[in-house]
Design a protein around this motif. Sequence first.
Motif, PDB file in Angstrom:
ATOM      1  N   TYR A  66      39.218   5.498  11.266  1.00 10.82           N
ATOM      2  CA  TYR A  66      39.099   3.928  10.640  1.00 10.82           C
ATOM      3  C   TYR A  66      37.901   3.513  11.267  1.00 10.82           C
ATOM      4  N   ASP A  85      43.410  -7.189  17.311  1.00  6.34           N
ATOM      5  CA  ASP A  85      44.371  -7.614  18.641  1.00  6.34           C
ATOM      6  C   ASP A  85      44.948  -5.745  19.136  1.00  6.34           C
ATOM      7  N   ASP A  86      44.973  -6.105  19.736  1.00  6.86           N
ATOM      8  CA  ASP A  86      45.630  -4.000  20.348  1.00  6.86           C
ATOM      9  C   ASP A  86      47.244  -4.469  20.251  1.00  6.86           C
ATOM     10  N   THR A  87      47.869  -3.353  19.585  1.00  8.66           N
ATOM     11  CA  THR A  87      48.908  -3.444  19.476  1.00  8.66           C
ATOM     12  C   THR A  87      50.047  -3.497  21.023  1.00  8.66           C
ATOM     13  N   ARG A  88      48.400  -2.659  21.399  1.00  6.26           N
ATOM     14  CA  ARG A  88      49.277  -2.374  23.284  1.00  6.26           C
ATOM     15  C   ARG A  88      49.355  -3.412  23.818  1.00  6.26           C
ATOM     16  N   TYR A 148      40.574   1.668   1.449  1.00  6.62           N
ATOM     17  CA  TYR A 148      40.790   0.785   3.270  1.00  6.62           C
ATOM     18  C   TYR A 148      41.915   2.421   3.050  1.00  6.62           C
ATOM     19  N   ASP A 205      45.810  -5.660  14.083  1.00  4.57           N
ATOM     20  CA  ASP A 205      44.786  -4.885  14.308  1.00  4.57           C
ATOM     21  C   ASP A 205      43.114  -4.461  14.606  1.00  4.57           C
ATOM     22  N   LEU A 206      43.051  -3.157  15.166  1.00  5.00           N
ATOM     23  CA  LEU A 206      41.578  -3.631  16.097  1.00  5.00           C
ATOM     24  C   LEU A 206      40.626  -2.815  15.468  1.00  5.00           C
ATOM     25  N   LEU A 235      45.016   4.050  17.885  1.00  6.14           N
ATOM     26  CA  LEU A 235      45.736   4.813  19.094  1.00  6.14           C
ATOM     27  C   LEU A 235      45.628   6.378  19.070  1.00  6.14           C
ATOM     28  N   MET A 271      48.829   1.980   2.445  1.00  5.35           N
ATOM     29  CA  MET A 271      50.480   1.717   1.808  1.00  5.35           C
ATOM     30  C   MET A 271      50.795   0.901   0.904  1.00  5.35           C
ATOM     31  N   THR A 307      48.355  -4.712   3.258  1.00  4.86           N
ATOM     32  CA  THR A 307      48.907  -4.690   1.770  1.00  4.86           C
ATOM     33  C   THR A 307      50.290  -5.230   2.561  1.00  4.86           C
ATOM     34  N   PHE A 326      50.007  -2.857  12.654  1.00  2.00           N
ATOM     35  CA  PHE A 326      48.711  -1.811  12.035  1.00  2.00           C
ATOM     36  C   PHE A 326      48.694  -2.431  10.710  1.00  2.00           C
ATOM     37  N   MET A 327      47.817  -3.683  10.393  1.00  2.00           N
ATOM     38  CA  MET A 327      48.013  -4.277   8.987  1.00  2.00           C
ATOM     39  C   MET A 327      46.588  -3.711   8.190  1.00  2.00           C
ATOM     40  N   GLY A 328      46.398  -2.795   8.999  1.00  2.83           N
ATOM     41  CA  GLY A 328      45.470  -2.223   8.054  1.00  2.83           C
ATOM     42  C   GLY A 328      43.786  -2.769   6.444  1.00  2.83           C
ATOM     43  N   SER A 329      44.496  -2.382   6.065  1.00  2.00           N
ATOM     44  CA  SER A 329      43.966  -3.562   4.864  1.00  2.00           C
ATOM     45  C   SER A 329      44.642  -4.439   4.378  1.00  2.00           C
ATOM     46  N   SER A 337      53.122   1.123   8.524  1.00  2.00           N
ATOM     47  CA  SER A 337      52.465   2.027   8.942  1.00  2.00           C
ATOM     48  C   SER A 337      51.148   2.517   9.856  1.00  2.00           C
TER      49      SER A 337
HETATM   50  C1  LIG Z   1      47.630   3.486   8.135  1.00  2.00           C
HETATM   51  S1  LIG Z   1      46.662   2.585   8.991  1.00  2.00           S
HETATM   52  C2  LIG Z   1      47.379   0.911   8.036  1.00  2.00           C
HETATM   53  C3  LIG Z   1      47.314   0.804   6.887  1.00  2.00           C
HETATM   54  C4  LIG Z   1      47.729  -0.507   6.504  1.00  2.00           C
HETATM   55  N1  LIG Z   1      49.313  -0.183   5.786  1.00  2.00           N
HETATM   56  C5  LIG Z   1      47.136  -0.715   4.829  1.00  2.00           C
HETATM   57  O1  LIG Z   1      47.877  -0.332   3.862  1.00  2.00           O
HETATM   58  O2  LIG Z   1      46.081  -0.533   4.461  1.00  2.00           O
HETATM   59  C6  LIG Z   1      46.630   2.858  10.492  1.00  2.00           C
HETATM   60  C7  LIG Z   1      46.424   1.271  10.957  1.00  2.00           C
HETATM   61  O3  LIG Z   1      46.210   1.026  12.322  1.00  2.00           O
HETATM   62  C8  LIG Z   1      44.876   0.651  13.116  1.00  2.00           C
HETATM   63  N2  LIG Z   1      45.380   0.627  14.644  1.00  2.00           N
HETATM   64  C9  LIG Z   1      45.325   1.528  15.200  1.00  2.00           C
HETATM   65  N3  LIG Z   1      45.706   1.945  16.258  1.00  2.00           N
HETATM   66  C10 LIG Z   1      45.743   0.158  16.929  1.00  2.00           C
HETATM   67  C11 LIG Z   1      46.079  -0.752  18.069  1.00  2.00           C
HETATM   68  N4  LIG Z   1      46.458  -0.019  19.389  1.00  2.00           N
HETATM   69  N5  LIG Z   1      46.340  -1.755  17.670  1.00  2.00           N
HETATM   70  C12 LIG Z   1      46.347  -2.340  16.452  1.00  2.00           C
HETATM   71  N6  LIG Z   1      46.031  -1.942  15.195  1.00  2.00           N
HETATM   72  C13 LIG Z   1      45.509  -0.357  15.328  1.00  2.00           C
HETATM   73  C14 LIG Z   1      43.937   1.746  12.539  1.00  2.00           C
HETATM   74  O4  LIG Z   1      42.717   0.511  12.685  1.00  2.00           O
HETATM   75  C15 LIG Z   1      44.648   0.975  10.635  1.00  2.00           C
HETATM   76  O5  LIG Z   1      44.187   0.405  10.102  1.00  2.00           O
END
Ligand SMILES: C[S@@+](CC[C@H](N)C(=O)[O-])C[C@H]1O[C@@H](n2cnc3c(N)ncnc32)[C@H](O)[C@@H]1O
Length: 470
Positions: free
Chosen positions: A309, A278-281, A37, A88-89, A337, A41, A71, A66-69, A297
């Motif tokens: 992404y 979900d959308d963090t907004r 991914y 995450d979105l 975002l 982090m 971690t 913003f959980m991404g993968s 992150s």
């Molecule tokens: C830097 S990455 C996170 C990486 C994570 N810490 C990991 O270890 O994999 C940022 C994440 O924010 C998510 N993202 C961006 N805008 C978002 C939103 N409005 N709501 C939820 N997630 C969002 C992206 O899809 C991406 O997976």
Amino acid sequence: MTIIDEKIKDEFQKLPEDFWDFKLSTTHDLTHGLHSYPAMMVYPISRNIIKIYKKYQPIETLLDPFMGSGTVLVEGMLGKIPNIYGVDLNPLAVLMSAVKTTPLSFSQLESIESHKNSLSQIKAQAIAESEAFERYIREELRLDITAKNGWGDCAHQYIDAYFKSKNQKFDCKYFTNLGFWFLPKIVVQLQTIKNFILCEEDEAVKKFLSLAFSETVRTTSNTRNSEFKLFRMPAAKLLDYNPNAFEEYFKLLDRNIEKMKDFISCDVFESSVHINYDDTRALNTVPDQSVDLVITSPPYGDSRTTVAYGQFSRLSMQWLGSNSPISDSINIDRALLGGKPSRDKQQWATLGSSTLSETLGRIAELDLSRANDVFGFYVDLDQCLNRISAKMKKDGYLFWVVGNRTVKQQILQTDRILAEMAKKYGLKYLFSFGRNISNKTMPSLNSPSNEPGKSAKTMTKEIIVVLKKE
Ligand SMILES: C[S@@+](CC[C@H](N)C(=O)[O-])C[C@H]1O[C@@H](n2cnc3c(N)ncnc32)[C@H](O)[C@@H]1O
């Protein structure tokens, strides 16, 4: 600052300067390594934050908005935190995080072995059929498999005609430019594997298999795998390219089974983990005033000029199908975002960050439209801060791992901007510390011009900003 705050700050600030660099750590141990991914982090960051913070305050509930993968969530489980929320979105991030945080039982691992066995039994024949199809496309029809048109944009027509002529039924997942991104034999091989995955009844097992399949899609596609954006290999290279989806899938499954076994042996069954699309907004899937600790992150900026992404996830999502309302990468990247620029210069001061207003002013002197793009990202981040704050318990801590990128030679000090914007939502800045990025899985060079090979230097440092909910 309370005495506890002082003690926590002291402990963090006493650590050696390079403590957070984790130069020798990988991002691939345990279930962390189930799928690649962008911008993952480095897991010792969250592991150590949890370890230190726990000495001073109990952690009932952890959130990564913003959980991404996933971690942080995996580390939360290893840290035996009772409730863990992740949002995450990006639907692929949701799948990844769900698989990485779901320990499989012995019988589920056995189901995976029997899936492998049944697939092995048809492997030789399926490969022979896929190669016959490739010969038909290349030799009988004499199609240029590197061309945009023909196999590139009409693969479905050739597949239908071929299998009809053989009186065979072949249910294939079609999407735009399928042939542009995959060789003929790989389309047949991937579809055969996918059909086997679909037969699996246990949802957790099916997701585990789907994740290995997703990585197989990536590694056997015509993309240059060294880049997160979707760029195809040069035609000359493509002509000699000879991947094997079965070999790749089996290799990835074996690797992932070992990683899952290592994870299970850590005895991680105590946490209740909530993974949500979900959308963090909005953050509707996390209860109000429930969170003790946030570790996260956020993206460094909009997907178009930083990390795409959506593009990274597109081929996987197209093969797997997604049950989110957003199913293609262009929409994903626009939804994340900063996906929509904000056109109102009058609004610049409204976020409460003088650092942001001043920097936008300097960027606008060079390029007003770029300044508006940048502002759009911070408008979204501000909205996230508002919603995250509502989810925090009083005195809860938030650790934000951020990077300060450069736009038009102006440094966007996201660490300061974040702290300034957060204040109006009752999130008080406590302290921050830095780290050198040495092995984070993101390019240290990105491509702001969106052209393959063209890159600009981005940040090599991250800053961890610590806030507290008052
Ligand atoms: C830097 S990455 C996170 C990486 C994570 N810490 C990991 O270890 O994999 C940022 C994440 O924010 C998510 N993202 C961006 N805008 C978002 C939103 N409005 N709501 C939820 N997630 C969002 C992206 O899809 C991406 O997976």
